[in-house]
Design an enzyme around this catalytic site. Structure first.
Site, PDB file in Angstrom:
ATOM      1  N   GLU A 154      -0.819  -0.227   9.099  1.00 13.31           N
ATOM      2  CA  GLU A 154       0.181   0.821   9.371  1.00 13.31           C
ATOM      3  C   GLU A 154      -0.383   2.152   8.889  1.00 13.31           C
ATOM      4  O   GLU A 154      -0.935   2.250   7.788  1.00 13.31           O
ATOM      5  CB  GLU A 154       1.489   0.599   8.610  1.00 13.31           C
ATOM      6  CG  GLU A 154       2.371  -0.476   9.158  1.00 13.31           C
ATOM      7  CD  GLU A 154       3.675  -0.615   8.381  1.00 13.31           C
ATOM      8  OE1 GLU A 154       4.146   0.389   7.785  1.00 13.31           O
ATOM      9  OE2 GLU A 154       4.214  -1.731   8.371  1.00 13.31           O
ATOM     10  N   GLU A 211       4.155  -5.618   2.735  1.00  9.27           N
ATOM     11  CA  GLU A 211       4.431  -4.697   1.637  1.00  9.27           C
ATOM     12  C   GLU A 211       5.264  -5.315   0.510  1.00  9.27           C
ATOM     13  O   GLU A 211       6.427  -4.934   0.290  1.00  9.27           O
ATOM     14  CB  GLU A 211       5.114  -3.426   2.161  1.00  9.27           C
ATOM     15  CG  GLU A 211       4.278  -2.677   3.182  1.00  9.27           C
ATOM     16  CD  GLU A 211       4.909  -1.363   3.642  1.00  9.27           C
ATOM     17  OE1 GLU A 211       6.056  -1.092   3.282  1.00  9.27           O
ATOM     18  OE2 GLU A 211       4.230  -0.612   4.359  1.00  9.27           O
TER      19      GLU A 211
HETATM   20  O1  IFM Z   1       9.063   1.910   8.527  1.00  6.17           O
HETATM   21  C1  IFM Z   1       8.289   1.481   7.457  1.00  6.17           C
HETATM   22  C2  IFM Z   1       7.776   0.074   7.695  1.00  6.17           C
HETATM   23  O2  IFM Z   1       8.809  -0.814   7.912  1.00  6.17           O
HETATM   24  C3  IFM Z   1       7.005  -0.405   6.496  1.00  6.17           C
HETATM   25  N1  IFM Z   1       5.990   0.544   6.114  1.00  6.17           N
HETATM   26  C4  IFM Z   1       6.389   1.921   5.984  1.00  6.17           C
HETATM   27  C5  IFM Z   1       7.113   2.380   7.226  1.00  6.17           C
HETATM   28  C6  IFM Z   1       7.518   3.855   7.088  1.00  6.17           C
HETATM   29  O3  IFM Z   1       8.347   4.042   5.995  1.00  6.17           O
END
Ligand code: IFM
Length: 434
Positions: free
Chosen positions: A348, A165
């Site tokens: 994710e 990210e």
């Molecule tokens: O917890 C985070 C993760 O570290 C990165 N992506 C988003 C998740 C939720 O906010």
């Protein structure tokens, strides 16, 4: 009754994800201070919470990996901590090295497929002090670090991600001030926006020289919405998309920054930034998509990209994020426009819920988003899906208040309790085998 796998091709991979700083416990094993320890100490997080103990995964990783097997997952997505491996940003910590060797052995010996990420936000504070992601030298150091990861752990990995990210690493942390180092400065954000891309490119090159394993990047997408297609709405949407969703995507796939953001940020980019674009677009083997929500926008607000968010009447997660599965379709389509035929993973997806063990809202979230993925995977090369997250964990600026886990963690006792969503996954994945 067939389970979830029946909606996907036979080789589709299901997994769950975590990240080092969120679960390991940074006070153990010679881990150095990271920018997140520093940020927490200086008031950046709810209650001053930090990752010093987190889920004590450093000592409990065997038990946690057993949970993945028990749920029926095929793969585990985790990250290496830069601060654990190089506490002062320079010298290798042998205890850290041993930890990841043991972790990888334990993952592989359980038949789980290890998806490793080199950087999920815990830069050594020693490098933070030298300017963090706002300076070129740290992009170069990241390149060396990723080469080290590939050389040392490449054999044991299924594949390797450079940076998780980049939008959070650069924009959220240097312009919106919500993540470490907590800056609210467009100059710093512009530099970080470039150097995080350069770090990725240098990391890919360094890793490529060390391993034949697939190398990729994980990008987060928050598609924008507008109420109508008025000219001002469309321009606002274009600016928002350029800074939020396409800056990194366009850089790594095309070697270009999107015009709608470049028009404002170009004067602030590091000198001769154009010369780095070939490195940044060094070919990669896959892209990971992290998706949680969408945002309704209108022109306005302070500072670039001159938009503000509008509340909508949609169900929300405990983060206050709107639930809109269609946004995942949009994210997938966007990536495949920029990178047709590129293998994709949903790296994710999940929700924070204030419910503890019984979490039907989370089960529905997964069902609705998996439906979207199943549909998209009929025509696009989507290879896998990772639930965020295996465990409740340190949710960055929100500390331990927000819970994303399939497994409830009692932070006093470190006891793990399977939530209903864990059991839902288990029954789906096990039924699929029947
Ligand atoms: O917890 C985070 C993760 O570290 C990165 N992506 C988003 C998740 C939720 O906010």
């Amino acid at each position: 009754m067939p389970g979830i796998r029946s909606q996907f091709s036979k080789d589709f991979i299901f997994g769950a994800a975590t990240a080092a700083y969120q679960i390991e416990g940074s006070k153990f094993g010679g881990c150095g201070e990271s920018i997140w320890d520093h940020f927490a100490k200086n008031g950046g997080t709810e209650n001053g919470d930090d990752g010093s103990l987190a889920c004590d995964h450093f000592h409990r990783f065997e038990e946690d990996l057993d949970l993945l097997v028990d749920a029926g997952f095929d793969a585990y997505r985790f990250s290496f901590s830069w601060s654990r491996l190089f506490p002062d940003g320079k010298n290798l910590n042998i205890e850290g090295l041993d930890f990841y060797k043991q972790l990888l052995d334990a993952i592989n010996s359980r038949g789980l497929r290890p998806f490793g990420t080199a950087y999920h936000w815990d830069m050594p504070q020693a490098l933070g002090q030298l300017g963090g992601w706002t300076v070129r030298e740290n992009a170069e150091r990241f390149g060396d670090y990723m080469g080290f990861i590939a050389r040392t752990f490449g054999d044991g990995l299924e594949n390797l991600v450079s940076i998780n990210e980049p939008w959070c690493v650069a924009w959220l942390s240097h312009y919106l001030g919500e993540h470490a180092p907590g800056l609210k400065d467009l100059n710093s954000a512009a530099s970080a926006n470039h150097f995080v891309c350069l770090g990725h490119g240098l990391g890919v090159q360094a890793a490529r020289a060390e391993t034949a394993k697939p190398i990729g990047i994980v990008l987060n997408f928050t598609p924008g919405r507008v109420e109508n297609r008025s000219d001002s709405n469309i321009s606002a949407l274009e600016r928002y998309e350029a800074v939020t969703n396409t800056w990194y995507l366009s850089a790594v796939t095309k070697g270009k920054y999107p015009h709608a953001a470049l028009s404002e940020l170009e004067p602030l980019l590091p000198r001769n930034w154009q010369r780095d674009m070939e490195i940044i677009r060094d070919p990669i083997d896959f892209i990971g998509i992290n998706y949680y929500t969408t945002q309704m926008l209108r022109p306005g607000g302070q500072g670039f990209p001159h938009v503000e968010t509008v509340d909508r009447n949609l169900p929300k997660t405990d983060m206050g994020w709107d639930i809109e599965p269609k946004g995942l379709t949009d994210a997938i389509n966007l990536v495949s426009q920029y990178a047709p035929d590129m293998p994709l993973y949903i790296t994710e997806n999940g929700m924070a819920s204030e419910k503890s063990i019984s979490d039907p809202d989370r089960i529905k979230y997964y069902q609705d988003h998996l439906d979207v993925v199943a549909k998209a995977a009929q025509t696009l090369p989507i290879k896998g899906y990772f639930a965020w997250s295996l465990l409740d964990n340190f949710e960055w600026a929100f500390g331990y208040k927000k819970r994303f886990g399939l497994v409830y963690v009692d932070y006093e006792t470190q006891q793990r309790t399977k939530k209903d969503s864990f059991k839902w996954w288990q029954s789906e994945l096990v039924r699929s085998l029947a």
